[in-house]
Design an enzyme around this catalytic site. Structure first.
Site, PDB file in Angstrom:
ATOM      1  N   LYS A   1      29.800  36.209  31.642  1.00  0.00           N
ATOM      2  CA  LYS A   1      31.341  36.326  32.077  1.00  0.00           C
ATOM      3  C   LYS A   1      31.720  35.582  33.369  1.00  0.00           C
ATOM      4  CE  LYS A   1      35.706  37.834  31.613  1.00  0.00           C
ATOM      5  NZ  LYS A   1      36.533  37.541  32.815  1.00  0.00           N
TER       6      LYS A   1
ATOM      7  N   HIS B   1      31.610  31.975  32.841  1.00  0.00           N
ATOM      8  CA  HIS B   1      33.075  31.619  32.142  1.00  0.00           C
ATOM      9  C   HIS B   1      33.981  31.223  33.007  1.00  0.00           C
ATOM     10  CE1 HIS B   1      36.854  33.192  30.887  1.00  0.00           C
ATOM     11  NE2 HIS B   1      36.521  32.598  29.607  1.00  0.00           N
ATOM     12  N   ASN B   2      34.293  32.458  33.992  1.00  0.00           N
ATOM     13  CA  ASN B   2      35.231  32.426  35.042  1.00  0.00           C
ATOM     14  C   ASN B   2      35.177  31.242  35.811  1.00  0.00           C
ATOM     15  OD1 ASN B   2      35.722  34.756  33.850  1.00  0.00           O
ATOM     16  ND2 ASN B   2      36.663  35.576  35.586  1.00  0.00           N
TER      17      ASN B   2
ATOM     18  N   SER C   1      37.218  38.799  28.224  1.00  0.00           N
ATOM     19  CA  SER C   1      38.038  37.669  28.549  1.00  0.00           C
ATOM     20  C   SER C   1      39.228  37.310  27.572  1.00  0.00           C
ATOM     21  CB  SER C   1      37.477  36.445  28.729  1.00  0.00           C
ATOM     22  OG  SER C   1      38.196  35.263  28.939  1.00  0.00           O
TER      23      SER C   1
ATOM     24  N   GLU D   1      36.288  28.171  33.961  1.00  0.00           N
ATOM     25  CA  GLU D   1      37.555  28.392  34.161  1.00  0.00           C
ATOM     26  C   GLU D   1      38.391  27.654  35.162  1.00  0.00           C
ATOM     27  OE1 GLU D   1      39.281  32.432  32.891  1.00  0.00           O
ATOM     28  OE2 GLU D   1      40.644  32.000  34.299  1.00  0.00           O
TER      29      GLU D   1
HETATM   30  P1  NBP Z   1      43.347  47.277  37.172  1.00  0.00           P
HETATM   31  O1  NBP Z   1      42.035  46.595  37.621  1.00  0.00           O
HETATM   32  O2  NBP Z   1      44.383  47.110  37.843  1.00  0.00           O
HETATM   33  O3  NBP Z   1      42.457  48.758  37.412  1.00  0.00           O
HETATM   34  C1  NBP Z   1      43.459  49.839  37.043  1.00  0.00           C
HETATM   35  C2  NBP Z   1      42.690  51.110  36.697  1.00  0.00           C
HETATM   36  O4  NBP Z   1      41.737  51.483  37.488  1.00  0.00           O
HETATM   37  C3  NBP Z   1      43.634  52.265  36.318  1.00  0.00           C
HETATM   38  O5  NBP Z   1      43.197  53.130  35.415  1.00  0.00           O
HETATM   39  C4  NBP Z   1      43.517  52.975  37.711  1.00  0.00           C
HETATM   40  O6  NBP Z   1      43.993  54.432  37.544  1.00  0.00           O
HETATM   41  C5  NBP Z   1      42.222  52.896  38.294  1.00  0.00           C
HETATM   42  N1  NBP Z   1      41.799  53.155  39.374  1.00  0.00           N
HETATM   43  C6  NBP Z   1      41.917  52.416  40.649  1.00  0.00           C
HETATM   44 BR1  NBP Z   1      42.932  50.837  40.817  1.00  0.00          BR
HETATM   45  N2  NBP Z   1      41.289  52.921  41.745  1.00  0.00           N
HETATM   46  C7  NBP Z   1      40.928  53.948  41.025  1.00  0.00           C
HETATM   47  C8  NBP Z   1      40.177  54.988  41.782  1.00  0.00           C
HETATM   48  N3  NBP Z   1      40.119  55.244  43.160  1.00  0.00           N
HETATM   49  N4  NBP Z   1      39.636  56.045  41.098  1.00  0.00           N
HETATM   50  C9  NBP Z   1      39.910  56.378  39.790  1.00  0.00           C
HETATM   51  N5  NBP Z   1      40.679  55.229  39.042  1.00  0.00           N
HETATM   52  C10 NBP Z   1      40.855  54.319  39.716  1.00  0.00           C
HETATM   53  O7  NBP Z   1      43.302  47.228  35.594  1.00  0.00           O
HETATM   54  P2  NBP Z   1      43.235  46.081  34.617  1.00  0.00           P
HETATM   55  O8  NBP Z   1      44.091  44.665  35.069  1.00  0.00           O
HETATM   56  O9  NBP Z   1      43.580  46.542  33.446  1.00  0.00           O
HETATM   57  O10 NBP Z   1      41.581  45.586  34.530  1.00  0.00           O
HETATM   58  C11 NBP Z   1      40.814  46.362  34.476  1.00  0.00           C
HETATM   59  C12 NBP Z   1      39.550  45.737  34.628  1.00  0.00           C
HETATM   60  O11 NBP Z   1      39.541  44.670  33.577  1.00  0.00           O
HETATM   61  C13 NBP Z   1      39.101  44.904  35.860  1.00  0.00           C
HETATM   62  O12 NBP Z   1      37.766  45.207  36.463  1.00  0.00           O
HETATM   63  C14 NBP Z   1      39.625  43.660  35.613  1.00  0.00           C
HETATM   64  O13 NBP Z   1      39.059  42.821  36.637  1.00  0.00           O
HETATM   65  C15 NBP Z   1      39.066  43.529  34.539  1.00  0.00           C
HETATM   66  N6  NBP Z   1      39.900  42.280  33.703  1.00  0.00           N
HETATM   67  C16 NBP Z   1      41.150  42.150  33.879  1.00  0.00           C
HETATM   68  C17 NBP Z   1      41.989  41.018  33.277  1.00  0.00           C
HETATM   69  C18 NBP Z   1      43.128  41.019  33.301  1.00  0.00           C
HETATM   70  O14 NBP Z   1      43.839  39.841  32.702  1.00  0.00           O
HETATM   71  N7  NBP Z   1      44.222  41.841  33.959  1.00  0.00           N
HETATM   72  C19 NBP Z   1      41.335  40.153  32.241  1.00  0.00           C
HETATM   73  C20 NBP Z   1      39.726  40.313  32.130  1.00  0.00           C
HETATM   74  C21 NBP Z   1      39.230  41.408  33.002  1.00  0.00           C
HETATM   75  P3  NBP Z   1      45.435  54.625  38.329  1.00  0.00           P
HETATM   76  O15 NBP Z   1      46.529  54.653  37.317  1.00  0.00           O
HETATM   77  O16 NBP Z   1      45.002  56.396  38.341  1.00  0.00           O
HETATM   78  O17 NBP Z   1      45.559  54.074  39.504  1.00  0.00           O
END
Ligand code: NBP
Length: 482
Positions: free
Chosen positions: A183, A186-187, A128, A190
């Site tokens: 987690k 936590h959400n 988080s 939030e």
């Molecule tokens: P995303 O949740 O947007 O995921 C992007 C990643 O997933 C990229 O590497 C993408 O590859 C890959 N991906 C997808 Br989308 N579809 C795919 C598929 N069919 N096959 C293989 N790879 C695939 O990224 P993020 O926002 O960095 O979040 C990552 C995780 O962390 C998520 O579970 C999210 O819920 C969690 N999280 C996010 C935050 C936040 O603030 N963003 C905070 C806390 C937790 P590609 O580049 O090839 O499309």
């Protein structure tokens, strides 16, 4: 040189976690499905670092020190399963897969069990703090195969946020899906914190008629009290932020809240486990109600709805509002910890509640001074059933009660919707009432469905059925339940 850990997923979270690990001296091997992103990352943010690129999973696995640690930072759900299916045949016994996404905890339970059969350890961890947390110190909540923790601990505790006393906001949560469960809660918390703040904002704006400067100042002042927290701090900033024309930007934002599901999962879980998680559930419903924008606009016109101005001394009201917010927040956390206790008992996780509070103390969105007090409460009494019974929190609830009732009553009179502030008060009133009207409810159930009841003048566990009308039977129901 081989890598200490591999990270798959070069979106915002993955890239920032990798850079954070690199800063702490770990060698990271980075991979992404769309491999052009590996090149872009190495030539961009990862330039002049020790980060190594991998263009296939085989290459990634080849470049890692044993036991291999591969962390997935990809979209939660089937994408995680697909990567696990591809990775497992490439890994050896004792290697570790880590899922750092926002996964629903039953999926983590399932993955731990299925990988165990292959001798591969699995960790499901909440991360988080968003982009900035990932880069400079998130709150990390790992659970899963306990055998994997010693290998992962030095990396996670190095990159996590630290409290003022230097303690890492990361510790082992428990077996199976415990990390993702914590987690999720936590959400949910939030969601509740955010909704409570918005309710205070509407009371100030529509009830008291405060300007944005006055509201900004009020939240800044509150941030120097027990309410000191990241969310109060950013609320003050947001209220002071002007659009290009000099007016407050917040008033130009459409009033429909989005959601990604973790608040909903928390509410569903509470219903499944029979825990009265009223505040978080109300906060999810408040977002649902906000989404009905067109219906709300039509209904306001149809009902001629207007919020009445709140008269009286503004400073007195603001102080009452601060107390109502603080007391409601205590109830929200108390309910969240009740849910974690029930889930822990049900799943045998043996959660350490003081540690959970410590993990949320820094790095994450709900970080606050308040969590330090929660940690103290559970350290003093790990068996605490209701956070509000802890002497520190009970003292606050006692002190705030009159002001809290005043705000809740005024909100109902004036027509200001404050579902979380009022339901928290209702919860406390119910929780502190030795005899609730559920005796009548049990009578109704027995009347129409022969569901039986227990008696106050007989030992618990003895069940009675009454033929209420004289025309019903004497047979009690065992299957029909309402
Ligand atoms: P995303 O949740 O947007 O995921 C992007 C990643 O997933 C990229 O590497 C993408 O590859 C890959 N991906 C997808 Br989308 N579809 C795919 C598929 N069919 N096959 C293989 N790879 C695939 O990224 P993020 O926002 O960095 O979040 C990552 C995780 O962390 C998520 O579970 C999210 O819920 C969690 N999280 C996010 C935050 C936040 O603030 N963003 C905070 C806390 C937790 P590609 O580049 O090839 O499309």
């Amino acid at each position: 040189m081989k890598g200490d850990i591999g990270v798959i997923g070069l979106a915002v979270m993955g890239q920032n976690l990798i850079l954070n690990m690199n800063d702490h001296g770990f060698t990271v091997v980075a991979h992404n499905r769309t491999t052009s992103k590996v090149d872009e990352f190495l030539a961009g943010p990862a330039k002049d670092t020790n980060i190594i690129g991998a263009y296939s999973l085989e290459e990634l696995v080849e470049k890692l020190e044993k036991p291999r640690k591969v962390m997935l930072m990809v979209r939660a759900g089937s994408v995680v399963d697909a990567f696990i299916d591809q990775l497992a045949p490439l890994l050896d016994e004792g290697d570790i897969i880590i899922d750092g996404g926002n996964t629903n905890y039953p999926d983590t339970n399932r993955r731990v069990a299925s990988l165990k059969e292959k001798g591969i350890h699995f960790i499901g961890t909440g991360v988080s703090g968003g982009e900035e947390g990932a880069r400079f110190g998130p709150s990390i909540m790992p659970g899963g195969s306990p055998q994997a923790w010693p290998a992962v601990k030095p990396i996670f505790q190095a990159i996590s946020a630290k409290t003022d006393a230097g303690e890492p906001c990361c510790d082992w949560v428990g077996n199976d899906g415990a990390g993702h469960f914590v987690k999720m809660v936590h959400n949910g918390i939030e969601y509740g914190d955010m909704q409570l703040i918005t309710e205070a904002y509407q009371f100030m704006k529509d009830g008291l008629g405060l300007s944005h400067e006055e509201m900004q100042q009020t939240f800044s002042d509150w941030n120097k009290t027990e309410l000191n927290s990241y969310l109060i701090e950013i609320t003050a900033d947001i209220l002071g932020y002007k659009d290009e024309d000099g007016s407050p930007l917040v008033e130009k934002i459409l009033d429909t809240a989005g959601q990604k599901g973790t608040g909903k999962w928390t509410g569903i879980n509470a219903l499944d486990l029979g825990i009265p998680l009223t505040l978080i559930s109300e906060s999810v419903f408040a977002r649902c109600l906000s989404a009905l924008k067109e219906q709300r606009v039509a209904a306001e016109a149809q009902f001629g709805k207007a919020i009445e101005k709140v008269s009286g001394d503004k400073q007195e009201w603001l102080d009452a509002l601060r107390q109502a917010l603080l007391a409601s927040k205590i109830i929200s956390y108390a309910q969240g910890f009740m849910l974690m206790r029930e889930a822990s008992d049900e799943n045998g996780w043996e959660l350490n509640y003081g540690n959970v509070a410590l993990m949320w103390r820094g790095g994450c969105i709900i970080r606050s001074a308040f969590l330090g007090n929660i940690r103290d409460a559970y350290d003093a009494n790990p068996e605490l059933a209701f956070l509000g019974s802890d002497p520190y929190f009970k003292g606050i609830l006692d002190n705030c009660l009159a002001a809290w009732r005043k705000v809740a009553a005024k909100s109902l009179e004036a027509g200001i919707p404050m579902p979380c502030t009022t339901s928290a008060l209702t919860f406390l009133d119910g929780y502190t009432t030795a005899r609730l009207p559920a005796n009548l409810l049990q009578a109704q159930r027995d009347y129409f469905g022969a569901h039986t009841y227990e008696r106050v003048d007989r030992p618990r566990g003895e069940f009675f059925h009454t033929n209420w009308t004289g025309t019903g039977g004497d047979t009690a129901s065992t299957t029909y339940d309402v």
